[in-house]
Design a protein around this motif. Structure first.
Motif, short mmCIF file in Angstrom:
data_model
loop_
_atom_site.label_atom_id
_atom_site.label_comp_id
_atom_site.label_asym_id
_atom_site.label_seq_id
_atom_site.Cartn_x
_atom_site.Cartn_y
_atom_site.Cartn_z
N ALA A 136 58.98 2.65 -52.39
CA ALA A 136 59.09 1.29 -51.86
C ALA A 136 57.72 0.79 -51.42
O ALA A 136 57.38 -0.38 -51.59
CB ALA A 136 60.07 1.26 -50.70
N LEU A 137 56.91 1.69 -50.84
CA LEU A 137 55.57 1.31 -50.40
C LEU A 137 54.71 0.89 -51.58
O LEU A 137 54.00 -0.13 -51.52
CB LEU A 137 54.92 2.48 -49.66
CG LEU A 137 53.47 2.26 -49.21
CD1 LEU A 137 53.39 1.13 -48.19
CD2 LEU A 137 52.88 3.55 -48.62
N SER A 143 52.65 -6.04 -54.67
CA SER A 143 52.96 -7.46 -54.55
C SER A 143 52.11 -8.19 -53.51
O SER A 143 51.97 -9.42 -53.60
CB SER A 143 54.44 -7.64 -54.20
OG SER A 143 54.72 -7.16 -52.89
N ILE A 144 51.55 -7.49 -52.52
CA ILE A 144 50.89 -8.21 -51.42
C ILE A 144 49.42 -7.84 -51.21
O ILE A 144 48.76 -8.44 -50.36
CB ILE A 144 51.65 -8.03 -50.08
CG1 ILE A 144 51.67 -6.56 -49.64
CG2 ILE A 144 53.06 -8.58 -50.19
CD1 ILE A 144 50.67 -6.17 -48.61
N ARG A 155 46.77 -9.98 -49.13
CA ARG A 155 46.52 -11.33 -49.62
C ARG A 155 47.14 -12.40 -48.72
O ARG A 155 46.69 -13.54 -48.71
CB ARG A 155 47.06 -11.48 -51.05
CG ARG A 155 46.28 -10.73 -52.10
CD ARG A 155 46.59 -11.27 -53.50
NE ARG A 155 48.01 -11.17 -53.80
CZ ARG A 155 48.57 -10.15 -54.44
NH1 ARG A 155 47.82 -9.13 -54.82
NH2 ARG A 155 49.85 -10.14 -54.70
N VAL A 156 48.18 -12.05 -48.00
CA VAL A 156 48.87 -13.04 -47.16
C VAL A 156 48.09 -13.31 -45.88
O VAL A 156 47.92 -14.46 -45.47
CB VAL A 156 50.30 -12.54 -46.82
CG1 VAL A 156 51.01 -13.55 -45.91
CG2 VAL A 156 51.09 -12.31 -48.10
N THR A 157 47.62 -12.23 -45.23
CA THR A 157 46.94 -12.39 -43.94
C THR A 157 45.42 -12.37 -44.05
O THR A 157 44.73 -12.81 -43.14
CB THR A 157 47.35 -11.26 -42.98
OG1 THR A 157 46.89 -10.00 -43.52
CG2 THR A 157 48.85 -11.23 -42.79
N ARG A 368 55.63 -7.47 -42.46
CA ARG A 368 56.57 -6.42 -42.82
C ARG A 368 57.05 -6.58 -44.25
O ARG A 368 57.14 -7.69 -44.79
CB ARG A 368 57.77 -6.39 -41.87
CG ARG A 368 58.67 -7.62 -41.90
CD ARG A 368 59.83 -7.44 -40.93
NE ARG A 368 60.80 -8.52 -40.98
CZ ARG A 368 60.79 -9.58 -40.20
NH1 ARG A 368 59.83 -9.71 -39.31
NH2 ARG A 368 61.73 -10.50 -40.31
N ALA A 369 57.37 -5.44 -44.83
CA ALA A 369 57.98 -5.40 -46.15
C ALA A 369 59.47 -5.67 -46.03
O ALA A 369 60.02 -5.67 -44.92
CB ALA A 369 57.75 -4.02 -46.77
N PRO A 370 60.17 -5.88 -47.12
CA PRO A 370 61.63 -5.84 -47.06
C PRO A 370 62.07 -4.47 -46.54
O PRO A 370 61.51 -3.44 -46.92
CB PRO A 370 62.05 -6.05 -48.53
CG PRO A 370 60.88 -6.74 -49.16
CD PRO A 370 59.66 -6.21 -48.47
#
Length: 391
Positions: A136-137, A143-144, A155-157, A368-370
């Protein structure tokens, strides 16, 4: 007539009673046991006056930990949280970094990240170990994140993701082969939170030996206790030297002068606590043997019970079974609070796992991830009494 919830709770109570006989009295979740040299070693500290952070038992305790775990170096500290704080600093975690940790963990894992001025970044767990899930990691990081200037960037933060902290939940080792592969792929440092896993091995190697550095805990409810205490484990001599230095207030060695060369921490374990720990480590093989017998009895009792499944050690590992756990089946997950109430009313201390970190007010805005697995485990898991003396 009893309700369906009451019937389910009673069935689980009767199953637990097959392991913990009637008449035992109130049963703690996990209590310490002192039957060896504890009194003798503590008396020696008091008789000689060596009660603080300098004394022969501190050095002996560190050597015993190194010998037992196979780590080249062990540095004894005041508690597990302080240990993890220093371990993260030694691993290079800086203010404004992000550190990947399981959402399903004790709060010390998140707090230690925050003490560094960094941000906990919560990721999902795996059913087999209850700990961080490498697959999962990997999918989440694809994706991020993106590599940039020898770092991994969210990429988000826009922040640097510096490290990963697997926590071996209730003593069950995480899939470290899978995690090491993911961390190598993304150039992430592993700092193991082995607070609950003294005596646990992954493919024959003691937990706490897979990252650059790791943290142990010897709190009063751990398999070996020093009252309060922890230890850094590492094979890196320079990390060990610096760890000992900054946990001793960064004091410059001198026969009489008192001076310091950087901001340090008063984190060294007192000799009194280490004396207790030496006696406890002498008894560790017996503790592990009895805890395994207790776990086997729980597993046998719950075999074939439709309402719940005993959480067994992952394949290829040997767990210390610090805390024994059951997962309620999906059909009866809604009865968790009724089961907990029934067990505790009967004097059997049982508890749910921790509230997931992202649900806590101080961490609710962290990335956080899903978290589908962690959230499912949270609503279905129950810890059962696990003291070695129950076997």
């Amino acid at each position: 007539m009893p309700t369906s919830k009451e019937l389910i709770a009673k069935r689980i109570l009767e199953t637990v009673r097959q392991v913990i006989p009637l008449g035992h009295g109130p049963v703690a979740l996990h209590e310490p046991e002192f039957r060896g040299n504890e009194w003798n070693y503590l008396k020696e500290c008091i008789d000689t006056g060596w009660v603080s952070s300098v004394g022969k038992f501190v050095n002996r305790f560190e050597h015993m930990l190194s010998d037992y775990t196979g780590a080249a170096h062990a540095i004894a500290t005041v508690n597990g949280t302080a240990t993890l704080h220093v371990a993260l600093l030694l691993a290079g975690v800086q203010p404004d970094d992000e550190v990947l940790i399981p959402a399903l963990t004790f709060i010390a894992t998140a707090n230690a990240v925050a003490y560094c001025g960094a941000t906990p970044h919560f990721v999902d767990s795996a059913y087999d170990s209850l700990g961080l899930g490498p697959k999962a990691l990997d999918e989440y990081l694809k994706s991020i994140s993106e590599p940039k200037d020898n770092s991994l960037i969210n990429r988000v933060t826009g922040k640097t993701i510096r490290a990963v902290v697997p926590m071996h939940t209730f003593g069950h080792p995480v899939d470290m082969d899978g995690l090491c592969e993911v961390c190598q792929k993304y150039s992430l440092t592993i700092v193991e939170d082995a607070a609950e896993s003294l005596g646990s091995t992954y493919h024959g190697k003691h937990t706490g030996r897979f990252g650059r550095i790791s943290a142990l805990s010897f709190n009063g409810n751990k398999i070996v206790t020093t009252g309060g205490g922890g230890a850094i484990l590492t094979d890196d001599p320079e990390l060990a030297r610096r760890g000992k230095h900054i946990t001793t207030t960064a004091r410059i060695p001198n026969r009489w002068a008192i001076s310091h060369d950087e901001i340090g921490f008063n984190y060294r374990m007192p000799n009194l606590n280490a004396a207790l720990g030496c006696a406890q480590l002498e008894a560790l093989p017996e503790f592990l043997s009895r805890k395994r017998r207790l776990a086997e009895r729980y597993e046998e009792a719950f075999d074939g019970i439709e309402d719940a499944t005993f959480v067994s050690e992952p394949v290829g590992t040997r767990s210390n079974y610090w805390l024994n756990s059951i997962l309620l089946s999906e059909d009866v997950a809604h009865t968790r609070e009724d089961v907990l109430e029934c067990l505790n009313d009967e004097g059997i201390m049982a508890r749910p796992c921790w509230t997931l970190m992202h649900r806590l007010p101080m961490y609710q805005n962290c990335p956080r991830a899903p978290l589908p697995v962690a959230e499912d485990i949270e609503r279905r898991l129950i810890n059962l009494p696990s003291s070695a003396n129950l076997a």
